[in-house]
Design a protein around this motif. Structure first.
Motif, PDB file in Angstrom:
ATOM      1  N   GLY A 130      75.115  -9.862  21.812  1.00 61.32           N
ATOM      2  CA  GLY A 130      74.649 -10.536  20.612  1.00 61.32           C
ATOM      3  C   GLY A 130      73.154 -10.778  20.611  1.00 61.32           C
ATOM      4  N   GLU A 131      72.434 -10.115  21.475  1.00 59.22           N
ATOM      5  CA  GLU A 131      70.971 -10.214  21.580  1.00 59.22           C
ATOM      6  C   GLU A 131      70.385  -8.810  21.559  1.00 59.22           C
ATOM      7  OE1 GLU A 131      68.924 -12.860  21.949  1.00 59.22           O
ATOM      8  OE2 GLU A 131      70.505 -14.371  21.984  1.00 59.22           O
ATOM      9  N   ASN A 132      69.184  -8.684  21.051  1.00 66.27           N
ATOM     10  CA  ASN A 132      68.500  -7.405  21.064  1.00 66.27           C
ATOM     11  C   ASN A 132      67.800  -7.262  22.418  1.00 66.27           C
ATOM     12  OD1 ASN A 132      67.065  -5.097  20.651  1.00 66.27           O
ATOM     13  ND2 ASN A 132      66.304  -5.677  18.626  1.00 66.27           N
ATOM     14  N   VAL A 133      68.450  -6.571  23.333  1.00 66.39           N
ATOM     15  CA  VAL A 133      67.946  -6.452  24.699  1.00 66.39           C
ATOM     16  C   VAL A 133      66.621  -5.694  24.736  1.00 66.39           C
ATOM     17  CG1 VAL A 133      68.483  -5.551  26.994  1.00 66.39           C
ATOM     18  CG2 VAL A 133      70.285  -6.568  25.629  1.00 66.39           C
ATOM     19  N   VAL A 134      66.477  -4.675  23.926  1.00 64.19           N
ATOM     20  CA  VAL A 134      65.245  -3.892  23.906  1.00 64.19           C
ATOM     21  C   VAL A 134      64.085  -4.747  23.418  1.00 64.19           C
ATOM     22  CG1 VAL A 134      64.117  -1.845  22.966  1.00 64.19           C
ATOM     23  CG2 VAL A 134      66.519  -1.749  23.596  1.00 64.19           C
TER      24      VAL A 134
ATOM     25  N   ALA B 234      63.115  -7.193  26.191  1.00 65.23           N
ATOM     26  CA  ALA B 234      62.365  -6.523  27.259  1.00 65.23           C
ATOM     27  C   ALA B 234      60.951  -6.180  26.805  1.00 65.23           C
ATOM     28  CB  ALA B 234      63.099  -5.260  27.699  1.00 65.23           C
ATOM     29  N   ALA B 235      60.828  -5.708  25.566  1.00 66.44           N
ATOM     30  CA  ALA B 235      59.500  -5.374  25.052  1.00 66.44           C
ATOM     31  C   ALA B 235      58.633  -6.622  24.916  1.00 66.44           C
ATOM     32  CB  ALA B 235      59.627  -4.659  23.708  1.00 66.44           C
TER      33      ALA B 235
ATOM     34  N   LEU C 102      53.621 -10.079  29.708  1.00 66.14           N
ATOM     35  CA  LEU C 102      53.066  -9.811  31.031  1.00 66.14           C
ATOM     36  C   LEU C 102      51.748  -9.053  30.927  1.00 66.14           C
ATOM     37  CD1 LEU C 102      53.375  -9.764  34.149  1.00 66.14           C
ATOM     38  CD2 LEU C 102      54.548  -7.576  33.853  1.00 66.14           C
ATOM     39  N   LEU C 103      51.726  -8.005  30.112  1.00 64.08           N
ATOM     40  CA  LEU C 103      50.492  -7.230  29.952  1.00 64.08           C
ATOM     41  C   LEU C 103      49.391  -8.064  29.289  1.00 64.08           C
ATOM     42  CD1 LEU C 103      51.952  -3.761  28.930  1.00 64.08           C
ATOM     43  CD2 LEU C 103      50.951  -4.426  31.121  1.00 64.08           C
ATOM     44  N   ASP C 104      49.771  -8.972  28.393  1.00 63.54           N
ATOM     45  CA  ASP C 104      48.798  -9.856  27.762  1.00 63.54           C
ATOM     46  C   ASP C 104      48.157 -10.785  28.788  1.00 63.54           C
ATOM     47  OD1 ASP C 104      47.377 -10.981  25.613  1.00 63.54           O
ATOM     48  OD2 ASP C 104      48.884 -12.577  25.386  1.00 63.54           O
TER      49      ASP C 104
ATOM     50  N   ALA D 117      52.093  -0.142  21.413  1.00 68.55           N
ATOM     51  CA  ALA D 117      51.768   0.595  22.633  1.00 68.55           C
ATOM     52  C   ALA D 117      52.721   0.222  23.766  1.00 68.55           C
ATOM     53  CB  ALA D 117      50.327   0.325  23.043  1.00 68.55           C
ATOM     54  N   VAL D 118      53.128  -1.036  23.810  1.00 65.24           N
ATOM     55  CA  VAL D 118      54.071  -1.478  24.837  1.00 65.24           C
ATOM     56  C   VAL D 118      55.430  -0.810  24.619  1.00 65.24           C
ATOM     57  CG1 VAL D 118      55.289  -3.475  25.789  1.00 65.24           C
ATOM     58  CG2 VAL D 118      52.875  -3.653  25.194  1.00 65.24           C
ATOM     59  N   VAL D 119      55.883  -0.763  23.377  1.00 63.76           N
ATOM     60  CA  VAL D 119      57.161  -0.119  23.070  1.00 63.76           C
ATOM     61  C   VAL D 119      57.085   1.380  23.394  1.00 63.76           C
ATOM     62  CG1 VAL D 119      58.760   0.464  21.205  1.00 63.76           C
ATOM     63  CG2 VAL D 119      57.800  -1.837  21.355  1.00 63.76           C
ATOM     64  N   ALA D 120      55.955   2.020  23.058  1.00 62.19           N
ATOM     65  CA  ALA D 120      55.789   3.441  23.377  1.00 62.19           C
ATOM     66  C   ALA D 120      55.792   3.663  24.884  1.00 62.19           C
ATOM     67  CB  ALA D 120      54.503   3.973  22.765  1.00 62.19           C
TER      68      ALA D 120
END
Length: 167
Positions: free
Chosen positions: A88-92, A95-96, A102-104, A119-122
């Motif tokens: 019931g959660e959007n796992v992707v 994670a994104a 983290l990158l921020d 860019a993170v999703v890509a």
């Protein structure tokens, strides 16, 4: 996990490989439930059936590695979608978002600008594709070394490229 499916396809053709994958999925269904059975089919059964079908029809590694990696990539994405639906959660998206945070923080520590979310999703998608290519490539090397001596050394598809022979 995929070895019996590939062996079945090599010994009896692509249809036998699909039957082996179906039998393995039914066994996992009986032992571990529907979620694990679907995950097994998507992550291991489909790529193994593709490898077996390509090798049974004599296709080269240049065809079978990308084809099986595509099957594994699609299977990974579908497995994530299945897990998202069951949880019931959007796992992707979770994670994104976590990867972006983290990158921020890393960019802020280094004094650089934050990467755009697209860019993170890509990057995540590229990582899934690279993982699939590495997994299928390693399966090809391993199975060529094992099965080349055991089953059909005369099959041109089982003959590894020159760089694998040097291993």
């Amino acid at each position: 996990l995929p070895l019996p499916i590939v062996v079945g396809a090599l010994r009896g053709g692509a249809l036998r490989g699909v039957k082996c994958a179906t039998a393995a999925a039914l066994l996992v269904l009986a032992l571990a439930g529907p979620h694990r059975a679907l995950s097994f089919t998507l992550l291991h059964g489909a790529p193994a059936a593709v490898i077996g079908a390509c090798w049974a029809s004599g296709k080269s590694w240049a065809v079978s590695v990308p084809a099986a990696a595509t099957a594994r990539t699609v299977g990974t994405l579908l497995s994530l979608a299945l897990s998202s639906a069951l949880l019931g959660e959007n796992v992707v998206a979770l994670a994104a978002a976590q990867a972006h945070a983290l990158l921020d923080q890393l960019a802020a520590s280094a004094g650089a600008a934050s990467p755009p979310f697209a860019a993170v999703v890509a990057f995540i998608f590229t990582a899934v594709v690279a993982n699939s290519l590495a997994y299928v490539g390693l399966l090809h090397v391993l199975y060529a070394l094992l099965l080349g001596r055991m089953i059909a050394a005369s099959s041109s598809a089982l003959r590894p490229p020159a760089w694998v022979k040097r291993l």
